[in-house]
Design a protein around this motif. Structure first.
Motif, PDB file in Angstrom:
ATOM      1  N   LEU A  41       0.843  -1.191   0.000  1.00 18.06           N
ATOM      2  CA  LEU A  41       0.000   0.000   0.000  1.00 18.06           C
ATOM      3  C   LEU A  41       0.879   1.242   0.000  1.00 18.06           C
ATOM      4  O   LEU A  41       1.876   1.288   0.733  1.00 18.06           O
ATOM      5  CB  LEU A  41      -0.903   0.047   1.233  1.00 18.06           C
ATOM      6  CG  LEU A  41      -2.288  -0.609   1.146  1.00 18.06           C
ATOM      7  CD1 LEU A  41      -2.161  -2.105   0.918  1.00 18.06           C
ATOM      8  CD2 LEU A  41      -3.071  -0.320   2.417  1.00 18.06           C
ATOM      9  N   THR A  42       0.518   2.215  -0.792  1.00 15.30           N
ATOM     10  CA  THR A  42       1.197   3.511  -0.799  1.00 15.30           C
ATOM     11  C   THR A  42       0.174   4.588  -0.480  1.00 15.30           C
ATOM     12  O   THR A  42      -0.780   4.759  -1.239  1.00 15.30           O
ATOM     13  CB  THR A  42       1.836   3.809  -2.169  1.00 15.30           C
ATOM     14  OG1 THR A  42       2.772   2.786  -2.494  1.00 15.30           O
ATOM     15  CG2 THR A  42       2.535   5.163  -2.140  1.00 15.30           C
ATOM     16  N   ILE A  52      -6.187   7.703   1.783  1.00 12.18           N
ATOM     17  CA  ILE A  52      -6.302   7.220   0.409  1.00 12.18           C
ATOM     18  C   ILE A  52      -5.052   6.417   0.093  1.00 12.18           C
ATOM     19  O   ILE A  52      -3.927   6.919   0.253  1.00 12.18           O
ATOM     20  CB  ILE A  52      -6.466   8.374  -0.602  1.00 12.18           C
ATOM     21  CG1 ILE A  52      -7.572   9.326  -0.158  1.00 12.18           C
ATOM     22  CG2 ILE A  52      -6.768   7.831  -1.988  1.00 12.18           C
ATOM     23  CD1 ILE A  52      -7.703  10.562  -1.029  1.00 12.18           C
ATOM     24  N   PHE A  53      -5.229   5.178  -0.344  1.00 12.67           N
ATOM     25  CA  PHE A  53      -4.110   4.285  -0.600  1.00 12.67           C
ATOM     26  C   PHE A  53      -4.135   3.770  -2.036  1.00 12.67           C
ATOM     27  O   PHE A  53      -5.197   3.405  -2.555  1.00 12.67           O
ATOM     28  CB  PHE A  53      -4.163   3.060   0.320  1.00 12.67           C
ATOM     29  CG  PHE A  53      -4.172   3.368   1.788  1.00 12.67           C
ATOM     30  CD1 PHE A  53      -2.987   3.497   2.493  1.00 12.67           C
ATOM     31  CD2 PHE A  53      -5.366   3.528   2.468  1.00 12.67           C
ATOM     32  CE1 PHE A  53      -2.998   3.764   3.846  1.00 12.67           C
ATOM     33  CE2 PHE A  53      -5.383   3.795   3.825  1.00 12.67           C
ATOM     34  CZ  PHE A  53      -4.193   3.918   4.521  1.00 12.67           C
ATOM     35  N   LEU A  54      -2.968   3.705  -2.644  1.00 12.24           N
ATOM     36  CA  LEU A  54      -2.802   2.929  -3.866  1.00 12.24           C
ATOM     37  C   LEU A  54      -2.434   1.518  -3.433  1.00 12.24           C
ATOM     38  O   LEU A  54      -1.448   1.308  -2.714  1.00 12.24           O
ATOM     39  CB  LEU A  54      -1.697   3.520  -4.740  1.00 12.24           C
ATOM     40  CG  LEU A  54      -1.265   2.664  -5.934  1.00 12.24           C
ATOM     41  CD1 LEU A  54      -2.426   2.417  -6.893  1.00 12.24           C
ATOM     42  CD2 LEU A  54      -0.095   3.307  -6.666  1.00 12.24           C
ATOM     43  N   VAL A  63      -7.475   1.643  -5.832  1.00  6.52           N
ATOM     44  CA  VAL A  63      -7.386   2.657  -4.786  1.00  6.52           C
ATOM     45  C   VAL A  63      -8.398   2.338  -3.695  1.00  6.52           C
ATOM     46  O   VAL A  63      -9.532   1.944  -3.983  1.00  6.52           O
ATOM     47  CB  VAL A  63      -7.664   4.065  -5.357  1.00  6.52           C
ATOM     48  CG1 VAL A  63      -7.821   5.102  -4.242  1.00  6.52           C
ATOM     49  CG2 VAL A  63      -6.534   4.483  -6.298  1.00  6.52           C
ATOM     50  N   ALA A  64      -7.989   2.496  -2.435  1.00  8.27           N
ATOM     51  CA  ALA A  64      -8.884   2.348  -1.289  1.00  8.27           C
ATOM     52  C   ALA A  64      -8.977   3.695  -0.581  1.00  8.27           C
ATOM     53  O   ALA A  64      -7.984   4.414  -0.444  1.00  8.27           O
ATOM     54  CB  ALA A  64      -8.359   1.289  -0.331  1.00  8.27           C
ATOM     55  N   TYR A 114     -14.952   2.190   4.387  1.00  7.66           N
ATOM     56  CA  TYR A 114     -14.064   2.416   3.250  1.00  7.66           C
ATOM     57  C   TYR A 114     -14.648   1.771   2.000  1.00  7.66           C
ATOM     58  O   TYR A 114     -15.553   0.940   2.053  1.00  7.66           O
ATOM     59  CB  TYR A 114     -12.660   1.863   3.527  1.00  7.66           C
ATOM     60  CG  TYR A 114     -12.494   0.377   3.308  1.00  7.66           C
ATOM     61  CD1 TYR A 114     -12.120  -0.122   2.055  1.00  7.66           C
ATOM     62  CD2 TYR A 114     -12.702  -0.540   4.333  1.00  7.66           C
ATOM     63  CE1 TYR A 114     -11.955  -1.484   1.848  1.00  7.66           C
ATOM     64  CE2 TYR A 114     -12.544  -1.894   4.141  1.00  7.66           C
ATOM     65  CZ  TYR A 114     -12.174  -2.375   2.887  1.00  7.66           C
ATOM     66  OH  TYR A 114     -12.033  -3.724   2.679  1.00  7.66           O
ATOM     67  N   PHE A 115     -14.117   2.175   0.855  1.00  6.34           N
ATOM     68  CA  PHE A 115     -14.453   1.517  -0.399  1.00  6.34           C
ATOM     69  C   PHE A 115     -13.226   1.478  -1.281  1.00  6.34           C
ATOM     70  O   PHE A 115     -12.227   2.176  -1.033  1.00  6.34           O
ATOM     71  CB  PHE A 115     -15.613   2.214  -1.114  1.00  6.34           C
ATOM     72  CG  PHE A 115     -15.328   3.606  -1.601  1.00  6.34           C
ATOM     73  CD1 PHE A 115     -14.842   3.840  -2.879  1.00  6.34           C
ATOM     74  CD2 PHE A 115     -15.559   4.706  -0.779  1.00  6.34           C
ATOM     75  CE1 PHE A 115     -14.585   5.126  -3.321  1.00  6.34           C
ATOM     76  CE2 PHE A 115     -15.318   5.997  -1.222  1.00  6.34           C
ATOM     77  CZ  PHE A 115     -14.817   6.210  -2.497  1.00  6.34           C
TER      78      PHE A 115
END
Length: 355
Positions: A41-42, A52-54, A63-64, A114-115
């Motif tokens: 995760l970034t 917000i994560f890549l 993306v989450a 989250y989504f």
């Protein structure tokens, strides 16, 4: 590139500005959304209101996003995390008539708040970064105007959409209080204008409003323009979206002064395209409300809870002086306000020479 993005995110994490990725990665594993043992995760930078994560899960990238209860700004700013569901609803609504303008939803966990959604790839550029770099194209502004006008037209007077987006309380938390009421309180001589406008906005319910229709939330490629970060969505006054975007054109012109990168043409191109998509009669109603709100938002990005980061103090003072002069008796049309703004931005020695 991803290496540079990761390094920047790690720097922000060490400064306490980004979340711990390990905890969120475990949540994704428990939900079966991550399967590869080497998944990574970034944290993505740019927003203040959400984690917000890549997510890179083997060959798959997505993306989450999870809303924060306390926003990442210097001042105390809290908001309802239920806006995460509002964002999903906005994406679903717009995708019905403008597929491709919003990212594709993949998965949602309402309990965890989250989504996950499509990753808008590295062939896209962030519009804010383009504008700050001096790449200011009227064609981009026209495309954004057409998109926004279409959203407003297709959702105007829609009882079902109005019912789904009864989010005035969230809009008050995220926009009216930090932008208008806070700024008005810091300018007692103008306070009545800000308080009156906040009341008018809260009482107006005409179309689906994005609420953060800003260049930082718009990604551009040769084939597609994608609108992100719609968690402030609200069934309200479409004038807010128009003023919010135009505000950024005005601010970027001031930032670049004395260089002129064509942002005045972008204002005109956006407004023409918006009027055409919205139907000009509706656009004229918006314009009657637009100029005062735009002036207030200019000042809000100096003295509200979310000031822009790229203006020097002389340029901030220019905004205070400009708004203080025009807000008590604003121009009748956007064209007149635009003419006054750009003439003064490029002719004022104090602005043009500020570094």
């Amino acid at each position: 590139d991803l290496q540079r993005l990761s390094a920047f995110a790690n720097h922000r994490a060490s400064a306490g500005l980004m979340p711990d990725t390990k905890q969120f990665l475990e949540l994704l594993r428990r939900d079966g959304r991550v399967r590869d043992p080497h998944a990574a995760l970034t944290p993505l930078a740019g927003g203040v209101s959400s984690d917000i994560f890549l997510v890179r899960d083997g060959p798959e990238s997505f993306v989450a996003k999870r809303a924060l209860a306390k926003l990442r700004v210097q001042e105390d700013w809290y908001a309802n995390v239920g806006r995460n569901a509002t964002e999903q609803a906005y994406i679903q609504c717009v995708a019905r008539f403008l597929p491709g303008v919003v990212p594709e939803l993949i998965f949602t966990n309402e309990q965890a708040g989250y989504f996950t959604m499509e990753f808008i790839g590295l062939d896209f550029a962030n519009w804010k970064e383009l504008l700050l770099g001096g790449l200011c194209r009227a064609a981009h502004a026209a495309q954004a105007g057409e998109i926004l006008g279409t959203i407003h037209r297709r959702t105007a007077d829609d009882a079902e959409v109005a019912r789904k987006f009864r989010t005035t309380a969230d809009f008050r938390q995220l926009r009216l209080e930090p932008y208008l009421l806070t700024t008005g309180a810091r300018h007692p001589d103008l306070r009545e204008f800000f308080e009156s406008e906040a009341g008018r906005l809260a009482a107006t319910h005409e179309a689906l409003v994005h609420g953060d229709f800003s260049p930082k939330n718009i990604m551009i490629s040769d084939a597609r323009m994608v609108v992100l970060d719609c968690e402030v969505a609200w069934y309200g006054d479409p004038t807010f979206d128009v003023a919010f975007l135009l505000n950024h054109f005005f601010l970027k012109a001031l930032h670049h002064a004395p260089a002129d990168h064509g942002l005045e043409k972008m204002v005109a191109a956006f407004w023409r395209a918006y009027g055409s998509a919205r139907e000009n009669g509706d656009a004229r109603i918006v314009e009657q409300r637009l100029v005062p709100l735009l002036l207030m938002l200019l000042l809000a990005r100096v003295d509200g809870k979310s000031p822009v980061e790229y203006l020097t103090e002389p340029k901030r003072q220019f905004i205070r002086d400009f708004v203080g002069y025009y807000l008590p008796s604003p121009p009748d049309t956007l064209a007149l306000l635009s003419k006054a703004w750009f003439a003064q931005v490029f002719n004022s020695a104090s602005v043009s020479t500020a570094k």
